[in-house]
Design a protein around this motif. Structure first.
Motif, PDB file in Angstrom:
ATOM      1  N   THR A   1       1.824  -1.256 -10.314  1.00  0.00           N
ATOM      2  CA  THR A   1       1.292  -0.261  -9.382  1.00  0.00           C
ATOM      3  C   THR A   1      -0.007   0.280  -9.958  1.00  0.00           C
ATOM      4  O   THR A   1      -0.036   0.831 -11.063  1.00  0.00           O
ATOM      5  N   ILE A   2      -1.079   0.108  -9.207  1.00  0.00           N
ATOM      6  CA  ILE A   2      -2.429   0.344  -9.720  1.00  0.00           C
ATOM      7  C   ILE A   2      -3.140   1.405  -8.898  1.00  0.00           C
ATOM      8  O   ILE A   2      -3.107   1.388  -7.666  1.00  0.00           O
ATOM      9  N   ARG A   3      -3.777   2.321  -9.611  1.00  0.00           N
ATOM     10  CA  ARG A   3      -4.601   3.351  -8.954  1.00  0.00           C
ATOM     11  C   ARG A   3      -6.060   2.935  -9.057  1.00  0.00           C
ATOM     12  O   ARG A   3      -6.547   2.555 -10.122  1.00  0.00           O
ATOM     13  N   ARG A   4      -6.758   3.055  -7.951  1.00  0.00           N
ATOM     14  CA  ARG A   4      -8.167   2.652  -7.899  1.00  0.00           C
ATOM     15  C   ARG A   4      -9.031   3.781  -8.482  1.00  0.00           C
ATOM     16  O   ARG A   4      -9.350   4.750  -7.789  1.00  0.00           O
ATOM     17  N   VAL A   5      -9.408   3.628  -9.757  1.00  0.00           N
ATOM     18  CA  VAL A   5     -10.110   4.731 -10.411  1.00  0.00           C
ATOM     19  C   VAL A   5     -11.334   4.289 -11.217  1.00  0.00           C
ATOM     20  O   VAL A   5     -11.994   5.119 -11.829  1.00  0.00           O
TER      21      VAL A   5
ATOM     22  N   GLU B   1      -3.726   3.794  -4.172  1.00  0.00           N
ATOM     23  CA  GLU B   1      -2.625   3.318  -5.007  1.00  0.00           C
ATOM     24  C   GLU B   1      -1.850   2.210  -4.287  1.00  0.00           C
ATOM     25  O   GLU B   1      -1.231   2.456  -3.249  1.00  0.00           O
ATOM     26  N   TYR B   2      -1.919   1.014  -4.852  1.00  0.00           N
ATOM     27  CA  TYR B   2      -1.228  -0.147  -4.304  1.00  0.00           C
ATOM     28  C   TYR B   2      -0.332  -0.738  -5.390  1.00  0.00           C
ATOM     29  O   TYR B   2      -0.622  -0.630  -6.579  1.00  0.00           O
ATOM     30  N   THR B   3       0.739  -1.399  -4.962  1.00  0.00           N
ATOM     31  CA  THR B   3       1.526  -2.210  -5.883  1.00  0.00           C
ATOM     32  C   THR B   3       1.174  -3.672  -5.665  1.00  0.00           C
ATOM     33  O   THR B   3       1.219  -4.172  -4.541  1.00  0.00           O
TER      34      THR B   3
ATOM     35  N   LYS C   1       1.033  13.139   1.201  1.00  0.00           N
ATOM     36  CA  LYS C   1       0.200  11.946   1.309  1.00  0.00           C
ATOM     37  C   LYS C   1       0.094  11.177   0.000  1.00  0.00           C
ATOM     38  O   LYS C   1      -0.334  10.020  -0.022  1.00  0.00           O
ATOM     39  N   ASP C   2       0.473  11.834  -1.109  1.00  0.00           N
ATOM     40  CA  ASP C   2       0.345  11.214  -2.426  1.00  0.00           C
ATOM     41  C   ASP C   2       1.635  10.558  -2.915  1.00  0.00           C
ATOM     42  O   ASP C   2       1.689  10.036  -4.022  1.00  0.00           O
ATOM     43  N   ILE C   3       2.668  10.586  -2.092  1.00  0.00           N
ATOM     44  CA  ILE C   3       3.971  10.065  -2.519  1.00  0.00           C
ATOM     45  C   ILE C   3       3.942   8.539  -2.634  1.00  0.00           C
ATOM     46  O   ILE C   3       3.522   7.839  -1.720  1.00  0.00           O
ATOM     47  N   LEU C   4       4.390   8.040  -3.777  1.00  0.00           N
ATOM     48  CA  LEU C   4       4.515   6.608  -4.016  1.00  0.00           C
ATOM     49  C   LEU C   4       5.951   6.162  -3.744  1.00  0.00           C
ATOM     50  O   LEU C   4       6.886   6.947  -3.880  1.00  0.00           O
ATOM     51  N   PHE C   5       6.124   4.904  -3.375  1.00  0.00           N
ATOM     52  CA  PHE C   5       7.450   4.291  -3.207  1.00  0.00           C
ATOM     53  C   PHE C   5       8.326   5.036  -2.191  1.00  0.00           C
ATOM     54  O   PHE C   5       9.529   5.214  -2.398  1.00  0.00           O
TER      55      PHE C   5
ATOM     56  N   LYS D   1       0.834  -1.201   0.000  1.00  0.00           N
ATOM     57  CA  LYS D   1       0.000   0.000   0.000  1.00  0.00           C
ATOM     58  C   LYS D   1       0.867   1.249   0.000  1.00  0.00           C
ATOM     59  O   LYS D   1       1.782   1.383   0.800  1.00  0.00           O
ATOM     60  N   HIS D   2       0.578   2.175  -0.917  1.00  0.00           N
ATOM     61  CA  HIS D   2       1.277   3.463  -0.973  1.00  0.00           C
ATOM     62  C   HIS D   2       0.375   4.588  -0.452  1.00  0.00           C
ATOM     63  O   HIS D   2       0.765   5.366   0.408  1.00  0.00           O
ATOM     64  N   THR D   3      -0.813   4.665  -1.022  1.00  0.00           N
ATOM     65  CA  THR D   3      -1.817   5.638  -0.587  1.00  0.00           C
ATOM     66  C   THR D   3      -3.137   4.883  -0.469  1.00  0.00           C
ATOM     67  O   THR D   3      -3.197   3.673  -0.696  1.00  0.00           O
ATOM     68  N   ASN D   4      -4.202   5.603  -0.149  1.00  0.00           N
ATOM     69  CA  ASN D   4      -5.505   4.948  -0.022  1.00  0.00           C
ATOM     70  C   ASN D   4      -6.018   4.399  -1.349  1.00  0.00           C
ATOM     71  O   ASN D   4      -6.855   3.490  -1.367  1.00  0.00           O
TER      72      ASN D   4
END
Length: 264
Positions: free
Chosen positions: A65-69, A23-25, A144-148, A18-21
């Motif tokens: 890495t997938i964004r829930r959209v 965005e997960y890898t 809060k939006d930073i990935l990795f 989990k990266h953000t609410n």
């Protein structure tokens, strides 16, 4: 018998990061050759499929890495370790690290644009002697939006990291401003021979490539990714077609000498 390029294969979820609410890898089982910047089609029966860039390559695994959209990605987020997803691919040409070896390298990425370049960054962070220098300028909307974030902590030990946010929201630990703000501050020995990669939203890419040209980069030493145009993966649906170019087949990675003319 020829292989049907439309037929997917089952891949097991090995790990979920989990990266953000939103965005997960998803670390998926995969045994084959794949380059950073290529992409897979991820599908779930009855829900459809979505093109997802490769964000990492491991031993018998590939990171997506997938964004829930939307409909498909919403359903993907209901899957956990041990579950399986359908994949087909990899598609596209990706980034070839051979193009950047023994060079000063500048990578400019915005938001989810960090995903397709992560493999390149990871390679040179682990093999820093294969490049004269590496600078990553990565921009996100807020902290809060930073990935990795864990990767950034590791990478900074071997390469130059400029991590910036549009708004630090009062957090003094973060640089603030667009990625373009930091391009004129680059310290390079020979900008005419340096290489650059730019990936992110269209406006960010447009102003970043212009910023690199303004400081002296040559067009032929710059690469971009048109990953937002990816669709069916094999050039059949026509959604990715720009003039006579099929982004799924000819890209999504392009040398800037060609990519600059792909106006959507």
């Amino acid at each position: 018998m020829s292989k049907n390029e439309y037929v997917p294969f089952l891949s097991e979820i090995k790990e979920v990061i989990k990266h953000t609410n939103i965005e997960y890898t998803f670390r998926m089982s995969y045994d084959g050759v794949v380059k950073p910047g290529q992409f897979f089609e991820v599908s779930i029966p009855k829900y459809g499929e979505a093109p997802i860039s490769v964000s990492g390559v491991g031993e018998n695994t590939v990171d997506l890495t997938i964004r829930r959209v939307g409909k498909v990605t919403n359903e993907v987020f209901e899957r956990y370790v041990g579950d399986k997803l359908f994949l087909r691919g990899p598609y596209g040409n990706g980034f070839d690290v051979e193009n950047y070896k023994d060079k000063e390298i500048v990578i400019v990425a915005g938001g989810t644009g960090v995903s397709p370049v992560r493999g390149v960054v990871e390679y040179f962070a682990k093999n820093s002697k294969e490049a004269k220098s590496v600078t990553l300028i990565a921009g996100f909307k807020t902290p809060k939006d930073i990935l990795f974030s864990e990767d950034f902590k590791e990478w900074k030990n071997n390469i130059n990291i400029i991590l910036t946010v549009d708004s630090a929201e009062g957090d003094s630990n973060f640089k603030e401003g667009l990625v373009t703000k930091y391009i004129p501050e680059l310290k390079l020995q020979n900008v005419k021979e340096a290489s650059a990669i730019v990936v992110g939203p269209p406006a960010m890419m447009r102003f970043s490539t212009q910023g690199l040209l303004d400081v002296g980069f040559k067009e032929e030493n710059m690469w971009i990714s048109q990953e937002r145009k990816m669709c069916c993966g094999i050039g059949k649906c026509g959604h990715c077609k720009i003039d006579d170019v099929y982004v799924c087949l000819d890209g999504p990675v392009f040398n800037f000498t060609k990519g600059k003319n792909l106006i959507d």
